[in-house]
Structures are given as C-alpha cells and as structure tokens.
Design an enzyme around this catalytic site. Structure first.
Site, PDB file in Angstrom:
ATOM      1  N   ASP A  45     -60.527 -57.311   4.513  1.00 25.48           N
ATOM      2  CA  ASP A  45     -61.427 -57.845   3.512  1.00 25.48           C
ATOM      3  C   ASP A  45     -62.274 -56.671   3.009  1.00 25.48           C
ATOM      4  O   ASP A  45     -62.217 -55.562   3.543  1.00 25.48           O
ATOM      5  CB  ASP A  45     -62.284 -58.983   4.093  1.00 25.48           C
ATOM      6  CG  ASP A  45     -62.834 -59.882   2.987  1.00 25.48           C
ATOM      7  OD1 ASP A  45     -63.187 -61.028   3.267  1.00 25.48           O
ATOM      8  OD2 ASP A  45     -62.890 -59.428   1.819  1.00 25.48           O
TER       9      ASP A  45
HETATM   10  C1  GLC Z   1     -64.686 -60.729  -0.640  1.00 28.11           C
HETATM   11  C2  GLC Z   1     -64.232 -61.987   0.063  1.00 28.11           C
HETATM   12  C3  GLC Z   1     -62.756 -62.259  -0.027  1.00 28.11           C
HETATM   13  C4  GLC Z   1     -62.255 -61.788  -1.369  1.00 28.11           C
HETATM   14  C5  GLC Z   1     -62.391 -60.274  -1.401  1.00 28.11           C
HETATM   15  C6  GLC Z   1     -61.958 -59.684  -2.738  1.00 28.11           C
HETATM   16  O1  GLC Z   1     -65.570 -60.026   0.171  1.00 28.11           O
HETATM   17  O2  GLC Z   1     -64.606 -62.097   1.427  1.00 28.11           O
HETATM   18  O3  GLC Z   1     -62.552 -63.661   0.163  1.00 28.11           O
HETATM   19  O4  GLC Z   1     -60.901 -62.166  -1.538  1.00 28.11           O
HETATM   20  O5  GLC Z   1     -63.708 -59.842  -1.109  1.00 28.11           O
HETATM   21  O6  GLC Z   1     -62.787 -60.127  -3.746  1.00 28.11           O
END
Ligand code: GLC
Length: 735
Positions: free
Chosen positions: A263
């Site tokens: 993430d």
């Molecule tokens: C964010 C979220 C995740 C998302 C990613 C890209 O921090 O936790 O769910 O897909 O970043 O935006």
C-alpha cells in the site's frame, strides 16, 4: 508474448531496469493535478529512474495516458509498457453505491455487473488495474473505511469478492472491457484498535483464520491478478514485511502467483513502525516477504541495486518479482497493445450511457435499507399531501463516496430532482435547513480542506421551520459528509454533525410526522434520529442516481429491499458490535437484577439495528420451515426448505438468510454464522419456497488443535429476515 520471449526479455534487462519494474510512481510526478491518495514523498528519482518505472497511479483519461505511455516506452530501454493503475472502487464516471451499500443488496451478481460496467468505462479510458475490491472484514463503525467493505460477515464478503473480481476481469484481462483487479488490504486491516485508521491489529490466530482471511482467499481463488498489502501489523509485524502471511500463506498455501503491491508508502513505513532502521533494511525485509512493487516511495528504487551488488539481496528475488510484473503486463496484452484497446470514441460511447445509468439506479434502489416505518408512514401518498423536504441533502449533488474522484457533480440526480419527477400534483417544498458541517471541526479531504458555502444559519432555520409547520409530512435528508469516511476518516462520535442534530430537534417540535433519510459512509449512532422519526432510511452514498432512487423508494415506485451488511450500533460505546459474537460464560439473560452478567449498566447489548435487518412495504410470512433430514454425514447433505408468503398488499423482495449455530465445539463457537442468503420477489398473496443445502463443509472451523475441520454434534439452523431471528431447527453432524 510467449513465456520464453518474456524470459529472454528478463535476461536482457539490466539490474536497474529490473528494479525499475518494481516501482510504482505517483501520478502527480508525471501528471499535474493527479490526486494524492497518500503522503507525498520526495522520490529523489533521476530521469532514468522515472522512465524505468513499472507502473503509475491516479493518471486518468485516454489522451494523457497515451501520451505518457508513448513517452515512457520511447525512453524505456526495452520499450516495456507502463501499467496504469487507479482506485476506481464504485464506478468510473457512472458512480454507483459505495461497497458497504452494495453489501446491503445481498446481491453479489449485481455487484459483479457493476464491476463489469466500471471496468468497461475504466478500460476504455486507458486504465489497466483497479485497486478494488477491498474485502476487509469490518466490525467497528468508528473506522472510516468500513464504507469500502461489503460488511461484517466473512461469507457475504467472500461471495462479493468473487463476483466483483470476475466482473472486473471478465473472461480474459486482455479483453477490451476488462481491467485487472487488486484485492486489498492483505490482511485484517479492518480491525484497527480503537477504530483508528492505520492502528495496530491484535487478533487471535483463530479469529484471523476463521473470520478475517477467508475473503482474501476467496479473492485469490477467484483469480485476482493483484493483492495489496495492508498498513497494519499482523502479530506485531507490519504486513509489508510479514513473510509468513505474504509468502507462506498467500503464495505457498493459497497458490497466489500474481503481483503483490505494497500500500502507499507501506514499505517505507516499516521504518516508522520501528522494525527497520533505514530504507535498505526496509527494502530487504519487503523483497524477502515477496512484495513485488513499492507503491509511491523510492525505497526499492534507491536501495535494491546496492543490496544486490553487496550480496544482501539475491538477484533471484528481483528476477522473480520483475517476472511477475512482466507476466501481468503480458496477460493484459500490453506488449502487443500498450493502450489495451482504449480509445476516446469507445470511452465516449460507454461512459454514462443510458444502460449504465439504469444499472446505477437499480443498485442504488437495492442498496438503500428501510430501518423503520412506524404506522406505515411510507410510502408517501402522491396526492393531497403537503410534504417538506428539509436538510443539507435535500438538494445536494455530492451523493458519492470519498473515493469517487472522477465523479462529476453535474452527473448526479439530486433528491429534489428525483422528487420533482414524481410528485407532480401534491405540494412539495424544499429547504436546506442548516449547514452540513460543524464549523467547530474543520474537515480535510484528499484535496485539502472541505469548504462549505457560508450561510445565514438563522435564515435557513426559519425557512425550514416555516415549511415544516405547514407540511403534513416532513422528510429530513441528513448525513455525514463523504470525507467523514473513507481512508483516515475515523470518528469517535458517529452521530450526524451537530448543526443537523439541532435542526432535527427544532423540526420535531413543530411536526411529529417525520421521515429521515440518511447519507453516510458507516453505520451511525442514530438514537436521536430514530426517536424523532416515524421512518428511517439508510441511503449510504448511493451514487449518481441516488436522488432518483431515494425519491422512487419514498413514493413506493419501487419497494426497499436492502438488508444491513453491518450492524447499526446502539451507540459508539457498544462498538465493535457484530452479530456473530460468542455467548461468554455469563450470557445476558434479560434479568438486570442479576449483576454478574456480560452486559452494560447503561445501554442494551443488542445493536439498534442488527446485521441482516431491512424492511419493505409488505410483510412476509415464513411457513412450513422444515429440514429434509436431521442428520448430516460426510456423504449426506440435508436441505432446509422455507415457504415464504407475501401477506401484504404490495409486491416486495425478501432476503431470506440462513444462519447456523454449532452448539458445542473444542473452541467457543459464534452464536450463529451466515451460511446462505437468497432474494425472493413475491406479489401480494404469492407464495414461494426457498431452499438451502446444509453440508459438512460449511460446518468446518479452526479447531483447538488448529486443524480446520467440522466436529460431530448438534447444530441449529436459523432462517429468517435478519440475524436476530429465533426461528430454528435442530440437526446433528455424526462425524
Ligand atoms: C491508499 C489506500 C489504498 C489505495 C492506495 C492507492 O493509501 O490505502 O486503498 O488503493 O493508497 O491510492
């Protein structure tokens, strides 16, 4: 490209190139104005690093994607195409209800259709990967990201996960209308202590195995192309550095061989979590845990080369991760067509087409839950009534959730527009009544502070009171702001904002015929709303057709059919609350004089509205509920049959739910677990039969010796309209 060609490509690539494929760069580095969905970091990239990147995030629109793809491929030494990824979680431009609302449909097939529609619009616009579905089990309404899940039940989430991934990926992710799915957040992100986002998760191994992991497993079995790590710790090791879950469980036990992406900044956060001292250590831990791609930080880009050269990290690990990323690009057909069939003509044809709008409307109607309807104040009569529609959502175009970053407010049908389409003859009035937000608590979204037009509070109130006094019925349209939920949207007070609570109190003093419709991203503490309203509707964030759906449901053009996928707590003090709890050694008997019971001194144990609850405009009678036998064996299933009759005077849809309780086990067993659900639509007087097969497989769990199996003994099969049903039959498993 054939596999041997891919292997040749990998062999020809320099170490820098291979590491470059393991890096996802944030869209704002190549596209001015690309939305930030995480903390921006100084990437420290050279131009070569940039053009070696394997993927980017949050760049949308075919023209720009084509320009960027051409530019990157021209500079990339082997002209390897870039992956374009984005968070399209409930629709691209045809925005439909948030996932928690979709869970309330108990209709995974519909969610699959929605995902296919979303994939069609996203893919036509140049996107290759969507960061969806989020399948985290959620039991704590304080956590803002409950809006992204399909709820508090493992089985329901697993059914939705399968349907949505199949909807996104279709028969082949190389097809024009498909995108690659990325299930998230692995694992157990939905159980942060205190409901505070990114916080520690402390779960027993057995709770993890039986309640939290199955929905990710279902996603892997459904063929998800990608998995995303979660921010939280699992057994006190952050997921992105947790080799046991990322390799032993995900890859070895479950057989996942797709791409595992961290993430946003989660690899770098191994440092702030305090298990790595600096980037090199974080990169080493993550690559050894099998994390293939570093989302939006320079940890891999700035560390791996040196780590390979000094022998700390084996180049084989780089090759494995790089090959998985090249294989994903190959499965998407990007080596043959780097634009994945996208073009503007196709996008213009599909985006917001009539068929897509109709599907958004159907989903919004099916996802809205009628919680209460005293004296059948609903549906509203179309004739001869003066009705005042009051509240910040009476005429509001922002009916989509916080992640709907491509939604255009002009696409939304507001409640007012929906009402005016239907209520031609009777007198309807509209009033905002109050500001949506409480000025005392500034709210910040993905694009900075949430501003609300300045209003004259007294003038708004006076206008609303005047209209309420004259009305036969008042429909209050209240709720959270979309930025009150979603990522980093945790709340310790889960009531609607204070200005709206004040408005409702004032209106209730002059009119007792109140219907309240709520717009929200989580189950709320609605005690104050509930006691002042004769009817309450949970509309969640229903998307672009939400206003029309609310209007049609209020007037009975269609009947509500939603059932709660997550309990509405009595109040925040009761949270986390979920239907599949345990009896404890001192189960509450209802006799408050006995102090020594598992209960509160000041509130009931039961939620205000339980998982599975949902009303409609008719009544269903369950008759002839019977089992085809009373014994299940390894080779003998039994069937539960229930006759359902519509004994009211309107057609309606019932969601019949099957719960099973294991009366005794080598470990404590939940008071019941959802094992089946079916929607049945019946006309007045019509009767239908719903059947569920009960087999030994569905009785398995992680036993005291940690083996996963069923145990002989007695069980109850419950069947009814929600998780509080007491209607049950007994059966036995013999071995
Ligand atoms: C964010 C979220 C995740 C998302 C990613 C890209 O921090 O936790 O769910 O897909 O970043 O935006």
């Amino acid at each position: 490209m054939k596999r041997d060609e891919l292997q040749k490509l990998l062999k020809d690539m320099s170490l820098e190139e291979k590491i470059g494929q393991l890096v996802q760069i944030p869209g704002f580095m190549i596209e001015k104005g690309a939305v930030l969905t995480g903390p921006a970091m100084e990437m420290g990239f050279t131009e070569e690093d940039l053009f070696n990147a394997g993927a980017t995030l949050s760049v949308f629109g075919f023209d720009r994607i084509k320009e960027i793809q051409d530019d990157f491929m021209a500079h990339q030494p082997h002209h390897i195409p870039l992956l374009f990824m984005g968070d399209i979680i409930n629709g691209y431009r045809s925005v439909f209800p948030i996932p928690l609302a979709q869970g309330c449909t108990f209709d995974p097939a519909l969610a699959g259709q929605l995902a296919a529609m979303s994939a069609k619009e996203s893919s036509a616009s140049g996107l290759h990967v969507t960061f969806s579905p989020m399948v985290d089990l959620v039991r704590d309404a304080r956590w803002g990201r409950v809006m992204e899940s399909t709820g508090e039940d493992t089985y329901l989430n697993s059914c939705f996960a399968k349907a949505v991934i199949e909807g996104y990926q279709g028969k082949d992710v190389a097809d024009a209308d498909s995108v690659a799915a990325c299930v998230k957040h692995f694992a157990a992100y939905g159980a942060p202590e205190g409901g505070r986002d990114y916080n520690t998760v402390e779960l027993s191994e057995r709770t993890l195995l039986d309640d939290y992991l199955p929905s990710y497993h279902a996603a892997v079995d459904a063929g998800t192309e990608m998995v995303m790590t979660s921010f939280n710790t699992i057994n006190r090791i952050p997921a992105s550095g947790n080799a046991f879950y990322m390799k032993d469980v995900l890859r070895k036990q479950w057989g996942f061989n797709g791409v595992l992406i961290s993430d946003w900044a989660a690899i770098n956060e191994l440092i702030t979590n305090g298990i790595c001292r600096e980037k090199e250590e974080a990169a080493t831990l993550a690559i050894n845990a099998g994390v293939d791609m570093d989302m939006c930080t320079p940890v891999y880009a700035s560390s791996l080369k040196k780590l390979v050269e000094d022998g700390t990290v084996s180049e084989d690990l780089i090759d494995e991760s790089c090959m998985r990323i090249l294989e994903l690009k190959n499965r998407l057909g990007l080596f043959e067509d780097p634009y994945h069939h996208a073009d503007n003509r196709n996008a213009d044809e599909v985006i917001l087409c009539r068929e897509h709008r109709e599907l958004c409307l159907k989903a919004a109607e099916e996802s809205i839950v009628l919680l209460k309807n005293r004296k059948e104040i609903l549906p509203l009569a179309k004739e001869g009534l003066e009705i005042a529609f009051i509240g910040p959502y009476a005429d509001n175009k922002r009916l989509h959730g916080v992640w709907s970053m491509l939604a255009e407010e002009e696409d939304t049908v507001t409640v007012r527009q929906g009402i005016e389409e239907i209520a031609q003859n009777n007198t309807v009035t509209f009033a905002k009544g109050c500001r949506l937000l409480d000025k005392k608590y500034p709210l910040y979204g993905f694009r900075g502070r949430v501003e609300e037009e300045d209003v004259d509070d007294e003038e708004l109130l006076l206008d609303a009171m005047t209209k309420a006094k004259r009305a036969d019925v008042v429909v209050m349209l209240l709720g959270e702001h979309p930025c009150h939920s979603g990522e980093a949207g945790s709340r310790a007070d889960i009531r609607i904002p204070k200005p709206q609570r004040r408005l409702l109190k004032a209106i209730a003093k002059v009119n007792s015929n109140i219907v309240t419709v709520l717009f929200h991203g989580r189950p709320l503490d609605i005690r104050g709303v509930d006691r002042r309203s004769k009817a309450v509707m949970a509309a969640w964030f229903p998307g672009i057709e939400g206003g029309r759906a609310v209007a049609r449901l209020l007037y009975g053009e269609t009947a509500p059919s939603g059932h709660l996928a997550m309990s509405f707590p009595y109040c925040v003090g009761q949270v986390p609350v979920h239907y599949d709890s345990f009896t404890t050694g001192r189960q509450y008997t209802g006799n408050d004089e006995n102090r020594f019971q598992s209960k509160y001194l000041d509130i009931p144990n039961k939620p205000l509205y339980p998982f599975g609850h949902g009303l409609t405009y008719t009544t269903f009678d369950y008759t002839d509920v019977e089992l085809s036998g009373d014994t299940v064996t390894p080779t003998t299933d039994i069937t539960l049959n229930a006759k359902i009759k519509n004994i009211g005077n309107r057609a309606g849809t019932e969601t019949v739910q099957l719960y099973i309780r294991d009366l005794y086990g080598s470990v404590v067993r939940p008071v019941r677990k959802l094992k089946g659900f079916k929607r049945i639509t019946l006309n007045p007087g019509e009767e239908g039969t719903v059947s569920f097969v009960i087999n030994r497989e569905m009785l398995r769990f992680t036993r005291a010796d940690m083996t996963f199996d069923a145990e002989p003994g007695d069980f109850y099969a419950y069947v009814g309209t929600n998780s509080a049903t007491e209607r049950h039959l007994k059966f036995t498993l013999t071995e």
